[in-house]
Design an enzyme around this catalytic site. Structure first.
Site, mmCIF file in Angstrom:
data_model
loop_
_atom_site.group_PDB
_atom_site.id
_atom_site.type_symbol
_atom_site.label_atom_id
_atom_site.label_comp_id
_atom_site.label_asym_id
_atom_site.label_seq_id
_atom_site.Cartn_x
_atom_site.Cartn_y
_atom_site.Cartn_z
ATOM 1 N N ASP A 482 -88.955 12.230 -52.172
ATOM 2 C CA ASP A 482 -88.848 11.868 -50.933
ATOM 3 C C ASP A 482 -87.261 11.317 -50.898
ATOM 4 O O ASP A 482 -86.916 10.530 -51.745
ATOM 5 C CB ASP A 482 -89.721 10.732 -50.187
ATOM 6 C CG ASP A 482 -89.128 10.674 -48.909
ATOM 7 O OD1 ASP A 482 -89.663 11.309 -47.715
ATOM 8 O OD2 ASP A 482 -88.636 9.935 -48.547
ATOM 9 N N ASN A 490 -79.082 10.394 -41.295
ATOM 10 C CA ASN A 490 -78.923 11.287 -40.035
ATOM 11 C C ASN A 490 -78.261 10.257 -39.168
ATOM 12 O O ASN A 490 -77.428 11.072 -38.339
ATOM 13 C CB ASN A 490 -80.394 11.554 -39.413
ATOM 14 C CG ASN A 490 -80.809 12.869 -40.115
ATOM 15 O OD1 ASN A 490 -80.048 13.716 -40.604
ATOM 16 N ND2 ASN A 490 -82.243 13.059 -40.337
ATOM 17 N N HIS A 495 -77.314 15.073 -37.737
ATOM 18 C CA HIS A 495 -78.487 15.997 -38.234
ATOM 19 C C HIS A 495 -77.791 17.141 -38.898
ATOM 20 O O HIS A 495 -78.374 17.677 -40.079
ATOM 21 C CB HIS A 495 -79.261 16.262 -37.035
ATOM 22 C CG HIS A 495 -79.918 15.339 -36.567
ATOM 23 N ND1 HIS A 495 -81.211 15.016 -36.978
ATOM 24 C CD2 HIS A 495 -79.937 14.717 -35.373
ATOM 25 C CE1 HIS A 495 -82.034 13.856 -36.524
ATOM 26 N NE2 HIS A 495 -81.037 13.774 -35.440
ATOM 27 N N ASP A 499 -79.165 18.056 -42.566
ATOM 28 C CA ASP A 499 -79.868 19.344 -43.090
ATOM 29 C C ASP A 499 -79.009 19.766 -44.277
ATOM 30 O O ASP A 499 -79.736 20.370 -45.114
ATOM 31 C CB ASP A 499 -79.638 20.538 -41.828
ATOM 32 C CG ASP A 499 -80.435 20.280 -40.791
ATOM 33 O OD1 ASP A 499 -81.529 19.327 -40.917
ATOM 34 O OD2 ASP A 499 -80.399 20.910 -39.731
ATOM 35 N N GLU A 525 -87.939 15.355 -45.084
ATOM 36 C CA GLU A 525 -87.067 15.224 -46.124
ATOM 37 C C GLU A 525 -88.062 15.055 -47.516
ATOM 38 O O GLU A 525 -87.535 14.792 -48.396
ATOM 39 C CB GLU A 525 -86.284 13.944 -46.166
ATOM 40 C CG GLU A 525 -87.193 12.626 -46.158
ATOM 41 C CD GLU A 525 -87.573 12.046 -45.009
ATOM 42 O OE1 GLU A 525 -88.100 11.075 -44.788
ATOM 43 O OE2 GLU A 525 -87.656 12.848 -44.087
#
Length: 600
Positions: A482, A490, A495, A499, A525
């Site tokens: 993770d 973010n 965002h 990404d 994630e």
């Protein structure tokens, strides 16, 4: 009486047919007994059995009791009218009714209830079952009379058998014709049928009106003529006409049988044997003629359909005389080759019509078929005079059986150019479909953001890996990772950058895996790594490489990951294994993140 829902059946009440059966039974019985009565009240022919059997075969099974009751009442009244006691009359009635019922039941069971419209084997079945039922009937009647004799038994047997064999077919033929809405046989008129039977009757009257000459062969000649003209109807009807005429002659003490120096019973038995011989001689001929007509019709129809099919399918036939190498082509073969059908080409020219790349194959195939006396089949290309290339399919057989003509090859050739084009199109379409299916499968199993396996694909791979480990006794493990503080990334960078971070982590992690390891994105994630054939130590080593590679990344913003590793234990499910890895992952986060933890 008739099955189905034809107009005739609708016009007659349900009880009308059983009443008609009873009336016909009684009329036939009284007439037969009045015309000629043999020893012990046994008629020469007992048509009533044939009437009742035909009624049962033409009626629905649920109405059989009504027909049986009507026949029994008619039989009882007829026997009582002849002066028989009530006991004898009841016994004879039981024997007669049992006979017809048993024959009908056996015929229904054997699927031969339509023997005069079916195969010749059904005719044999009909006659055999009729004989069996009359045999039982004769045995029942013999147990009823006070002093039974073998002559009585045989007389009953032959009398009832004649009645069934002569009367049942006529009624069945008439019944089936009425169902089809056609009373007369095909291609026959009432006048022709009446004239034919009138001739039979005239010859029979001439034969049985005198007792000087044994002219019993004459009726057979006219019956055979009726058979050739009318088929089964001529056989059964002709013999029945002779039976009626001969029965009247017996009453008048006339006919060639009077030349026999014997008692009346013996003469009656002789007449029965004569009638059975007429039936046994004429019916097989009628059946064979009917089969021949049916076969001729079938062949004619087959030839017509074959010619139509050849025209539609663009098929031609050919023949090669092996000794002279003479080639014979049908008109369609010339059309396929793009030639006029003035005269067939020589064998060498026929071979040269094929594409240069195919000539050797065609020539060797034909030579091998001639040498081995066997058939062949090949696909090849021919070149027409105008240069057009056509694809053909040729099939051939070796003909060396006939003694009146030389050995040859014969067969067919078909223009399959359109078929080959369709096959090419289908093959290309199939390849395109296979590529599209493969691409669709990849899309369905790939995470669109990172390009690694999606949750569905990695879950399937995990299940497969566990199954293999269980079967082979090999280790395996999983690692859950993770991205640390991903929400903050973010929030701070947006965002799009988030990404990009996910993509970068997926790429860095993929580069550190072994050949059979699979990285998949579980969502957000979070990623999972399936490690086949890996102990806890190997899994920790691979996971640590992944963690270090992500930590060493120089792109901004820099990120770290936390990893939880769990080794599979025997009997453990994929859900349990993932749960333990998840617990190890949370332990790593609680330990400060950017840490790897191994599940206990």
């Amino acid at each position: 009486m008739f099955r189905g829902s034809g107009n005739l059946s609708k016009q007659i009440p349900v009880l009308g047919w059983p009443l008609a059966t009873g009336l016909a039974y009684y009329t036939a019985a009284v007439t037969s007994l009045a015309l000629t009565k043999g020893h012990d009240g046994i008629a020469t022919v007992w048509p009533s059995s044939g009437v009742l059997l035909a009624a049962l075969l033409l009626s629905e099974k649920r109405t059989w009791p009504l027909h049986i009751l009507a026949g029994a009442i008619a039989s009882l009244v007829a026997n009582l009218g002849q002066g028989n006691g009530i006991g004898i009359s009841l016994g004879f009635t039981a024997a007669n009714v049992t006979e017809s019922l048993l024959a009908a039941w056996l015929l229904m069971r054997s699927n031969a209830q339509r023997p005069f419209a079916a195969r010749s084997t059904d005719i044999v079945t009909f006659c055999t079952l009729a004989a069996c039922s009359t045999l039982i009937s004769a045995s029942m009647a013999s147990m009823i009379v006070p002093d039974p004799t073998p002559v009585f038994w045989f007389s009953w047997f032959s009398t009832d058998l004649l009645g069934i064999l002569l009367v049942t077919p006529l009624i069945l033929i008439m019944g089936w014709s009425l169902r089809r809405g056609r009373l007369l046989p095909r291609h026959q008129t009432l006048g022709q049928i009446a004239a034919m039977f009138a001739i039979v009757a005239a010859v029979a009257i001439f034969t049985f009106s005198q007792s000087r000459f044994p002219l019993l062969f004459l009726p057979m000649l006219t019956i055979l003529a009726a058979v050739f003209r009318l088929g089964v109807l001529g056989a059964t009807g002709g013999v029945l006409v002779v039976a009626v005429v001969s029965s009247i002659a017996v009453t008048l003490h006339s006919g060639p049988e009077a030349l026999i120096d014997a008692d009346p019973m013996a003469r009656s038995l002789f007449l029965q044997f004569y009638l059975l011989s007429l039936f046994a001689s004429s019916l097989p001929i009628a059946v064979l003629l009917a089969a021949r007509r049916r076969l001729v019709n079938e062949i004619s129809e087959s030839v017509r359909l074959l010619q139509l099919a050849e025209s539609v399918a663009n098929v031609g036939h050919w023949r090669l005389d092996i000794l002279t190498e003479t080639v014979t082509w049908s008109h369609q073969v010339f059309r396929i080759h793009g030639l006029t059908d003035d005269h067939p080409p020589a064998y060498a020219d026929a071979i040269n019509a094929y594409h240069p790349e195919d000539r050797a194959m065609v020539s060797s195939t034909i030579e091998r078929a001639i040498m081995d006396h066997q058939g062949f089949e090949f696909r090849a290309r021919i070149i027409r005079p105008d240069g057009e290339v056509r694809h053909v399919l040729s099939r051939g057989e070796f003909d060396g059986i006939s003694n009146d003509r030389p050995m040859a090859l014969f067969g067919v050739i078909q223009d399959i150019t359109a078929q080959v084009a369709h096959e090419d199109d289908l093959r290309a379409a199939g390849q395109r479909a296979a590529r599209a299916a493969k691409e669709a499968q990849i899309l369905a199993e790939t995470d669109q953001l990172t390009g690694v396996a999606n949750r569905r694909r990695v879950t399937q791979y995990l299940a497969q890996t566990i199954a293999i480990a269980l079967e082979n006794g090999r280790p395996m493990a999983v690692a859950l990772l993770d991205i640390d503080h991903f929400k903050a990334i973010n929030d701070q960078y947006g965002h799009i950058v988030g990404d990009q971070v996910i993509q970068r982590v997926a790429l860095d992690a993929s580069r550190q895996l072994r050949g059979d390891d699979m990285l998949g994105r579980f969502g957000g994630e979070e990623f999972v790594i399936v490690l086949p054939d890996a102990t806890a130590a190997i899994a920790v080593m691979v996971a640590e490489r992944v963690r270090s590679a992500v930590e060493a990344g120089r792109a901004s913003p820099s990120v770290t990951i936390s990893i939880g590793v769990a080794e599979w234990t025997l009997g453990e499910t994929s859900d349990s294994l993932l749960r333990r890895a998840d617990e190890a992952l949370y332990a790593a986060k609680r330990a400060g993140r950017n840490v790897l933890k191994l599940s206990a």
